[in-house]
Design a protein around this motif. Structure first.
Motif, PDB file in Angstrom:
ATOM      1  N   TYR A  10       0.847  -1.194   0.000  1.00 45.27           N
ATOM      2  CA  TYR A  10       0.000   0.000   0.000  1.00 45.27           C
ATOM      3  C   TYR A  10       0.884   1.245   0.000  1.00 45.27           C
ATOM      4  O   TYR A  10       2.031   1.194   0.410  1.00 45.27           O
ATOM      5  CB  TYR A  10      -0.909   0.032   1.239  1.00 45.27           C
ATOM      6  CG  TYR A  10      -1.647  -1.251   1.478  1.00 45.27           C
ATOM      7  CD1 TYR A  10      -2.722  -1.616   0.668  1.00 45.27           C
ATOM      8  CD2 TYR A  10      -1.274  -2.115   2.494  1.00 45.27           C
ATOM      9  CE1 TYR A  10      -3.397  -2.804   0.874  1.00 45.27           C
ATOM     10  CE2 TYR A  10      -1.946  -3.311   2.712  1.00 45.27           C
ATOM     11  CZ  TYR A  10      -3.003  -3.649   1.894  1.00 45.27           C
ATOM     12  OH  TYR A  10      -3.677  -4.821   2.100  1.00 45.27           O
ATOM     13  N   ARG A  13       0.896   6.783   2.683  1.00 41.25           N
ATOM     14  CA  ARG A  13      -0.180   7.553   3.327  1.00 41.25           C
ATOM     15  C   ARG A  13      -1.243   6.633   3.921  1.00 41.25           C
ATOM     16  O   ARG A  13      -1.742   6.862   5.020  1.00 41.25           O
ATOM     17  CB  ARG A  13      -0.800   8.518   2.327  1.00 41.25           C
ATOM     18  CG  ARG A  13      -1.926   9.351   2.898  1.00 41.25           C
ATOM     19  CD  ARG A  13      -2.208  10.546   2.007  1.00 41.25           C
ATOM     20  NE  ARG A  13      -3.380  11.253   2.398  1.00 41.25           N
ATOM     21  CZ  ARG A  13      -3.461  12.080   3.441  1.00 41.25           C
ATOM     22  NH1 ARG A  13      -2.411  12.280   4.193  1.00 41.25           N
ATOM     23  NH2 ARG A  13      -4.587  12.700   3.726  1.00 41.25           N
ATOM     24  N   TYR A  14      -1.599   5.561   3.215  1.00 40.49           N
ATOM     25  CA  TYR A  14      -2.589   4.617   3.728  1.00 40.49           C
ATOM     26  C   TYR A  14      -2.070   3.916   4.986  1.00 40.49           C
ATOM     27  O   TYR A  14      -2.817   3.700   5.938  1.00 40.49           O
ATOM     28  CB  TYR A  14      -2.962   3.576   2.684  1.00 40.49           C
ATOM     29  CG  TYR A  14      -3.817   4.082   1.551  1.00 40.49           C
ATOM     30  CD1 TYR A  14      -4.398   5.344   1.572  1.00 40.49           C
ATOM     31  CD2 TYR A  14      -4.040   3.284   0.439  1.00 40.49           C
ATOM     32  CE1 TYR A  14      -5.181   5.793   0.523  1.00 40.49           C
ATOM     33  CE2 TYR A  14      -4.821   3.736  -0.619  1.00 40.49           C
ATOM     34  CZ  TYR A  14      -5.380   4.988  -0.570  1.00 40.49           C
ATOM     35  OH  TYR A  14      -6.163   5.416  -1.612  1.00 40.49           O
ATOM     36  N   ALA A  18      -3.652   4.119   8.680  1.00 42.70           N
ATOM     37  CA  ALA A  18      -4.024   2.886   9.369  1.00 42.70           C
ATOM     38  C   ALA A  18      -3.407   2.829  10.766  1.00 42.70           C
ATOM     39  O   ALA A  18      -4.063   2.387  11.720  1.00 42.70           O
ATOM     40  CB  ALA A  18      -3.587   1.674   8.558  1.00 42.70           C
ATOM     41  N   LEU A  95      -5.558  -2.658   7.255  1.00 43.56           N
ATOM     42  CA  LEU A  95      -5.418  -2.267   5.849  1.00 43.56           C
ATOM     43  C   LEU A  95      -6.081  -3.268   4.923  1.00 43.56           C
ATOM     44  O   LEU A  95      -6.773  -2.888   3.981  1.00 43.56           O
ATOM     45  CB  LEU A  95      -3.936  -2.122   5.490  1.00 43.56           C
ATOM     46  CG  LEU A  95      -3.287  -0.850   5.980  1.00 43.56           C
ATOM     47  CD1 LEU A  95      -1.781  -0.994   6.019  1.00 43.56           C
ATOM     48  CD2 LEU A  95      -3.697   0.317   5.106  1.00 43.56           C
ATOM     49  N   GLU A  98      -9.910  -2.807   5.219  1.00 43.02           N
ATOM     50  CA  GLU A  98     -10.410  -1.559   4.653  1.00 43.02           C
ATOM     51  C   GLU A  98     -10.190  -1.431   3.147  1.00 43.02           C
ATOM     52  O   GLU A  98     -11.048  -0.922   2.441  1.00 43.02           O
ATOM     53  CB  GLU A  98      -9.772  -0.362   5.360  1.00 43.02           C
ATOM     54  CG  GLU A  98     -10.225  -0.197   6.780  1.00 43.02           C
ATOM     55  CD  GLU A  98     -11.728   0.012   6.909  1.00 43.02           C
ATOM     56  OE1 GLU A  98     -12.288   0.839   6.175  1.00 43.02           O
ATOM     57  OE2 GLU A  98     -12.335  -0.669   7.751  1.00 43.02           O
ATOM     58  N   LEU A  99      -9.037  -1.885   2.673  1.00 43.01           N
ATOM     59  CA  LEU A  99      -8.694  -1.637   1.275  1.00 43.01           C
ATOM     60  C   LEU A  99      -8.950  -2.814   0.343  1.00 43.01           C
ATOM     61  O   LEU A  99      -9.225  -2.612  -0.829  1.00 43.01           O
ATOM     62  CB  LEU A  99      -7.223  -1.211   1.164  1.00 43.01           C
ATOM     63  CG  LEU A  99      -6.891   0.082   1.895  1.00 43.01           C
ATOM     64  CD1 LEU A  99      -5.401   0.360   1.824  1.00 43.01           C
ATOM     65  CD2 LEU A  99      -7.685   1.247   1.336  1.00 43.01           C
ATOM     66  N   ARG A 103     -13.135  -2.895  -0.652  1.00 49.74           N
ATOM     67  CA  ARG A 103     -13.020  -2.486  -2.058  1.00 49.74           C
ATOM     68  C   ARG A 103     -13.629  -3.556  -2.960  1.00 49.74           C
ATOM     69  O   ARG A 103     -14.344  -3.261  -3.900  1.00 49.74           O
ATOM     70  CB  ARG A 103     -11.559  -2.268  -2.428  1.00 49.74           C
ATOM     71  CG  ARG A 103     -11.372  -1.891  -3.870  1.00 49.74           C
ATOM     72  CD  ARG A 103      -9.911  -1.591  -4.154  1.00 49.74           C
ATOM     73  NE  ARG A 103      -9.740  -1.448  -5.567  1.00 49.74           N
ATOM     74  CZ  ARG A 103      -8.960  -2.211  -6.298  1.00 49.74           C
ATOM     75  NH1 ARG A 103      -8.249  -3.171  -5.743  1.00 49.74           N
ATOM     76  NH2 ARG A 103      -8.862  -2.034  -7.588  1.00 49.74           N
TER      77      ARG A 103
END
Length: 114
Positions: A10, A13-14, A18, A95, A98-99, A103
Motif C-alpha cells: 500500500y 499515506r494509507y 491505518a 489495511l 479496509e482496502l 473495495r
C-alpha cells in the motif's frame, strides 16, 4: 529493543492513516517523535508497553517498522516479540479489511447495479 518489519503493498499515506486508526481504536495514547515515528503507549495482551511505529516508502510498497522501546516490566523477550508482532498484525489486518475486502465488495456492488 525488539522490532518487526513488514512490507505492505500500500502507499505510505494509507499505512500512516491505518496506524492512527488502529491506535485510536485501541484507545492508545500516542505522539510523534522528532524522527517522525509515532510513539504509542498501548496495551497488548494486557501488558502496557511503549511502541514506535514508522512507515517508509519502498520499491514495492511501504515498509512498516514496529519496535518496543519501553516494554511492560517483567515482559520476557518472547513476550516482547509477540507484542511487536501483534501491533504490526493489527495494522496489516486493518489495511486488508479496509482496502481489499471493502473495495472488493464495492466493485461487486457496482457490477451488479449495472
Amino acid at each position: 529493543m525488539r522490532q518487526v518489519k513488514r512490507l505492505l503493498p500500500y502507499v505510505r499515506r494509507y499505512v500512516q492513516m491505518a496506524v492512527y486508526d488502529v491506535l485510536d481504536a485501541e484507545g492508545a495514547e500516542y505522539w510523534k517523535n522528532e524522527s517522525g515515528a509515532v510513539v504509542a503507549r498501548l496495551s497488548v495482551y494486557g501488558n502496557v508497553s511503549t511502541f514506535s511505529l514508522s512507515a517508509e516508502i519502498c520499491d514495492t510498497g511501504t515498509g512498516l517498522t514496529v519496535s518496543v522501546s519501553d516494554p511492560c516490566p517483567g515482559l520476557s523477550a518472547k513476550g516482547e516479540e509477540r507484542a511487536v508482532t501483534a501491533v504490526a498484525d493489527m495494522v496489516a489486518q486493518y489495511l486488508e479489511n479496509e482496502l481489499m475486502i471493502n473495495r472488493r465488495c464495492f466493485v461487486q456492488d457496482r457490477h451488479y447495479a449495472v
